[in-house]
Design a protein around this motif. Structure first.
Motif, short mmCIF file in Angstrom:
data_model
loop_
_atom_site.label_atom_id
_atom_site.label_comp_id
_atom_site.label_asym_id
_atom_site.label_seq_id
_atom_site.Cartn_x
_atom_site.Cartn_y
_atom_site.Cartn_z
N PRO A 373 0.81 -1.28 0.08
CA PRO A 373 -0.06 0.08 0.28
C PRO A 373 0.74 1.24 0.10
CG PRO A 373 0.02 -1.13 2.08
CD PRO A 373 0.63 -1.96 1.35
N SER A 374 0.38 2.28 -0.82
CA SER A 374 0.95 3.76 -0.61
C SER A 374 0.61 4.11 0.61
CB SER A 374 0.59 4.33 -1.90
OG SER A 374 1.28 5.65 -1.84
N TYR A 375 1.12 5.38 0.88
CA TYR A 375 0.52 6.25 2.20
C TYR A 375 -0.40 6.98 1.81
CZ TYR A 375 2.52 10.69 0.14
OH TYR A 375 2.96 11.76 -0.73
N MET A 376 -1.20 7.25 2.79
CA MET A 376 -2.63 8.06 2.78
C MET A 376 -2.40 9.57 2.92
SD MET A 376 -4.43 5.54 2.57
CE MET A 376 -6.22 5.85 2.88
N GLU A 377 -3.08 10.33 2.34
CA GLU A 377 -3.07 11.80 2.27
C GLU A 377 -4.50 12.43 2.54
OE1 GLU A 377 -0.22 14.08 -0.33
OE2 GLU A 377 -2.07 14.53 -1.47
N GLY A 378 -4.54 13.60 3.07
CA GLY A 378 -5.59 14.30 3.35
C GLY A 378 -5.19 15.76 3.61
N PHE A 379 -6.30 16.65 3.68
CA PHE A 379 -6.23 18.14 4.04
C PHE A 379 -7.35 18.44 5.02
CE2 PHE A 379 -4.77 17.50 -0.28
CZ PHE A 379 -3.49 18.36 -0.22
N ARG A 380 -6.80 19.56 5.90
CA ARG A 380 -7.77 20.28 6.62
C ARG A 380 -8.35 21.37 5.69
NH1 ARG A 380 -6.19 25.04 10.84
NH2 ARG A 380 -8.52 25.64 11.31
N VAL A 381 -9.63 21.68 5.81
CA VAL A 381 -10.14 22.56 4.85
C VAL A 381 -10.10 23.98 5.23
CG1 VAL A 381 -12.40 23.05 3.65
CG2 VAL A 381 -12.13 20.73 4.11
N THR A 382 -9.10 24.70 4.50
CA THR A 382 -8.84 25.96 5.14
C THR A 382 -8.96 26.71 3.70
OG1 THR A 382 -6.51 26.00 4.35
CG2 THR A 382 -7.08 25.29 6.75
N PRO A 383 -9.05 28.25 3.86
CA PRO A 383 -9.27 29.06 2.83
C PRO A 383 -8.15 28.93 1.67
CG PRO A 383 -9.75 30.46 4.61
CD PRO A 383 -9.44 28.99 5.18
N ASN A 384 -6.90 28.51 2.20
CA ASN A 384 -5.90 28.43 1.60
C ASN A 384 -5.81 27.18 0.76
OD1 ASN A 384 -2.90 26.94 1.77
ND2 ASN A 384 -2.70 29.09 0.85
N ILE A 385 -6.11 26.13 1.40
CA ILE A 385 -6.29 24.78 0.59
C ILE A 385 -7.49 24.85 -0.39
CG2 ILE A 385 -6.96 22.60 0.94
CD1 ILE A 385 -4.21 22.75 1.73
N ILE A 386 -8.40 25.44 -0.03
CA ILE A 386 -9.66 25.68 -1.16
C ILE A 386 -9.00 26.23 -2.43
CG2 ILE A 386 -12.15 26.70 -1.79
CD1 ILE A 386 -12.50 26.15 1.44
N GLN A 387 -8.41 27.71 -2.30
CA GLN A 387 -7.79 28.25 -3.24
C GLN A 387 -6.71 27.71 -3.87
OE1 GLN A 387 -8.22 33.08 -2.36
NE2 GLN A 387 -8.17 32.05 -0.40
N THR A 388 -5.98 27.11 -3.34
CA THR A 388 -4.84 26.29 -3.90
C THR A 388 -5.35 25.43 -4.86
OG1 THR A 388 -3.24 26.77 -1.96
CG2 THR A 388 -2.70 25.07 -3.60
N TRP A 389 -6.41 24.60 -4.67
CA TRP A 389 -6.83 23.48 -5.35
C TRP A 389 -7.74 23.92 -6.43
CZ3 TRP A 389 -5.36 18.74 -6.41
CH2 TRP A 389 -4.55 18.15 -5.63
N GLU A 390 -8.19 25.29 -6.47
CA GLU A 390 -8.82 26.07 -7.49
C GLU A 390 -7.69 25.88 -8.81
OE1 GLU A 390 -10.29 29.73 -6.68
OE2 GLU A 390 -11.76 28.94 -5.10
N LEU A 409 -12.25 17.14 -1.35
CA LEU A 409 -12.30 18.45 -0.99
C LEU A 409 -13.78 18.96 -1.31
CD1 LEU A 409 -10.82 20.82 0.07
CD2 LEU A 409 -10.27 21.60 -1.97
N ARG A 410 -14.24 18.75 -2.44
CA ARG A 410 -15.68 19.26 -2.77
C ARG A 410 -16.65 18.75 -2.01
NH1 ARG A 410 -15.66 18.30 -9.51
NH2 ARG A 410 -14.61 20.40 -9.75
N ARG A 411 -16.55 17.49 -1.49
CA ARG A 411 -17.64 16.72 -0.53
C ARG A 411 -17.37 17.52 0.87
NH1 ARG A 411 -15.80 11.70 -0.66
NH2 ARG A 411 -17.16 11.16 -2.50
N ALA A 412 -16.17 17.68 1.41
CA ALA A 412 -16.15 18.24 2.62
C ALA A 412 -16.70 19.79 2.62
CB ALA A 412 -14.61 18.29 3.02
N VAL A 413 -16.44 20.42 1.53
CA VAL A 413 -16.92 21.92 1.48
C VAL A 413 -18.64 21.81 1.55
CG1 VAL A 413 -16.94 23.97 0.05
CG2 VAL A 413 -14.87 22.97 0.45
N ALA A 414 -19.00 20.97 0.51
CA ALA A 414 -20.71 20.93 0.29
C ALA A 414 -20.95 20.60 1.91
CB ALA A 414 -21.15 20.05 -0.55
N ASN A 415 -20.34 19.73 2.46
CA ASN A 415 -20.96 19.22 3.75
C ASN A 415 -20.64 20.00 5.03
OD1 ASN A 415 -22.14 17.16 2.47
ND2 ASN A 415 -20.68 15.65 2.83
N GLY A 416 -19.69 21.14 4.80
CA GLY A 416 -19.32 21.86 6.10
C GLY A 416 -18.29 21.35 6.91
#
Length: 566
Positions: A373-390, A409-416
């Motif tokens: 298995p590879s390693y796992m990745e994820g993010f805290r949803v912050t203004p910076n991360i949202i804009q970076t992924w834009e 990220l879309r799912r997390a933003v949509a669900n708050g």
């Protein structure tokens, strides 16, 4: 002798002394600097900086909830106490005391940020401070503090292996514990290692006196006191620090990157033959890895000392054609396969780098027919991360990893949600197509100086069981840095340009051999995260006296013992 003749002799002696001083090594002579004028941090500016540091951490820091949960860290209370303490230091008018005030403020802020216990989260002065040093290094081994390296000009008064008991009469254990308060580290053992290094070389907690008294026991058992001078060295002139150091009587002397005499983790281990050193192409002084062979008890093993994951291309020192990072390693592993030699991977002094290189290395040493298995990745949803992924390409054109990140990220933003789910960084790791499977036994040496991307590689070894791990633990970082121009998600500078911080904004964790490639739950990224939970060895070993005095002999002896065991 007449009085006039005596006076003449004194004058001649003085002139000779002055002439001798003028002929000393120019590198150790610095003209006094007119340093009365510098940016003084007034109380309101200090309070501003503390408030903006707190805000930056609360806004950008990916590990903030993990630190509150695992350490019981009260962030609001921590910074409130820091601001209250700052009010105990009112403004002053005299230049020297202003310089002291600045330096102490930098130390106090460093102490606050060290409370987060994160090797990556470090607050540094934007204009770096000079380093002060004594000209020798210490290691804490076998419950003793021993000298393991020094400048050649100290060889008449010190010897490699001398034991240090005290500095200025204070037990060295107490000084080490005090210095640990100012060091950001994800693991206690790494914090202690850095504090030991800081006993003789640091850019914080400047000594009050330019000289220090050492209490030592020489190798022949004699206990004696010895007084040595602190010197300062700098890359950039910083006026407040220079004002303090020069007024206190500190003198300038270059601090070598490598001591003339003694131990260095970058020197070849004793007994390594056919050593082949590979350096970064962008930074030609950065040793990336070394390959070679070692024999013990009629058993030969290949050795790869992996010092860095920071560059994708390597070359031999200041010469040779640039090659992809994995090319020399692939060639070396094929040699080991042909001779049926086992492998010793040395990861003990690797500060990390690019996260794709640990995956490449895992593929190079993968057994034929197996996948990991590879390693796992994820993010805290912050203004910076949202804009970076834009900045990402449209979903239809994105890579598989990018698609997963955008979907989460879309799912997390949509669900708050405050966090995304987590996902495997790559497909399962299989044997490299050039090596075609490396089936020989592997032992890997780890230490708390295996950091960041090296932590990721240690996670890959742990989850795959591909190597027997020898040592104590890896560092224990669980976050990294994600940037996508024009957004610098990790770099931050305060409003008065006093401090800079690299703020981790990407989370990683171990892969799950039986788990899915993607978890939608926003709690998964916290639950699996390994910050402050470092990879532990299968077989415990710590650096001993023989390692620092005899070229890693104990470490490699242990490696061969494991390889030769049934």
């Amino acid at each position: 002798m007449t009085r006039s003749m005596t006076f003449a002799v004194l004058i001649s002696s003085l002139l000779l002394t002055l002439l001798t001083l003028s002929l000393l090594d120019k590198r150790n002579q610095v003209r006094p600097i007119d340093n009365e004028i510098f940016f003084y941090y007034k109380l309101d500016q200090r309070l501003d900086s503390l408030a903006t540091i707190q805000k930056a951490i609360e806004t950008k820091y990916a590990l903030i909830d993990i630190k509150q949960e695992r350490l019981g860290l009260d962030i609001e209370g921590l910074f409130r106490k820091a601001r209250d303490r700052e009010r105990d230091y009112p403004n002053t008018e005299k230049s020297f005391y202003r310089a002291v005030s600045n330096l102490w403020f930098l130390d106090r802020v460093r102490q606050v940020v060290a409370s987060f216990q994160d090797t990556h989260l470090q607050v540094l002065p934007l204009l770096e401070l000079p380093t002060v040093h004594l000209g020798f290094q210490i290691h804490h081994v076998d419950q003793k503090y021993i000298i393991t390296g020094m400048d050649s000009d100290l060889e008449e008064v010190l010897e490699i292996g001398d034991q240090i008991f005290a500095l200025d009469g204070e037990p060295i254990d107490l000084i080490t514990r005090d210095l640990q308060q100012y060091i950001s580290s994800s693991s206690p053992s790494y914090r202690e290692q850095l504090a030991v290094q800081a006993l003789t070389k640091r850019s914080f907690r400047y000594p009050k006196s330019p000289r220090t008294r050492l209490t030592i026991r020489s190798r022949n058992g004699e206990i004696k006191d010895l007084t040595l001078a602190w010197h300062y060295d700098y890359e950039v002139i910083r006026m407040d620090a220079m004002h303090y150091l020069q007024n206190r009587g500190f003198s300038y002397k270059e601090s070598p990157a490598l001591f003339d005499t003694g131990f260095s983790p970058y020197r070849s281990p004793m007994g390594l033959v056919d050593a082949d050193d590979w350096y970064g192409v962008e930074d030609k002084g950065r040793l990336m890895f070394r390959t070679g062979f070692m024999e013990l008890n009629k058993q030969t093993a290949g050795v790869i000392q992996v010092y860095s994951f920071f560059e994708h291309q390597v070359s031999r020192y200041q010469s040779g054609k640039a090659k992809d990072w994995d090319e020399p390693i692939s060639k070396f592993l094929k040699q080991l396969k042909a001779k049926n030699f086992p492998l010793i991977l040395d990861l003990r002094h690797n500060p990390g780098g690019h996260v794709d290189l640990p995956i490449q290395l895992m593929s190079l040493i993968a057994r034929s027919g197996e996948s990991y298995p590879s390693y796992m990745e994820g993010f805290r949803v912050t203004p910076n991360i949202i804009q970076t992924w834009e900045r990402a390409s449209p979903l239809s054109a994105a890579s598989r990893d990018e698609k997963r990140a955008i979907r989460q990220l879309r799912r997390a933003v949509a669900n708050g949600q405050g966090y995304t789910g987590t996902w495997e960084k790559t497909d399962p790791i299989k044997a490299d197509q050039d090596v075609k499977g490396f089936d020989q036994p592997i032992v890997a040496l780890i230490s708390p100086q295996c950091i960041s991307a090296c932590d990721i590689f240690a996670l890959l070894l742990e989850s795959s069981k591909r190597a027997t791990l020898i040592g104590s633990t890896a560092n224990g970082t669980g976050a990294g840095f994600f940037d996508w121009a024009p957004f610098s998600g990790s770099t931050w500078v305060d409003m008065h340009e006093i401090f800079q911080m690299e703020i981790p904004n990407m989370l990683f964790s171990h892969g799950l051999p039986e788990g899915p490639a993607e978890y939608s739950s926003s709690t998964s990224v916290i639950r699996f995260n390994r910050e402050n939970r470092p990879v532990s060895s299968d077989i415990f070993y710590q650096t001993r006296r023989e390692d620092v005095l005899s070229g890693h002999r104990g470490w490699y002896g242990k490696a061969f013992q494991v390889l030769l065991s049934p």
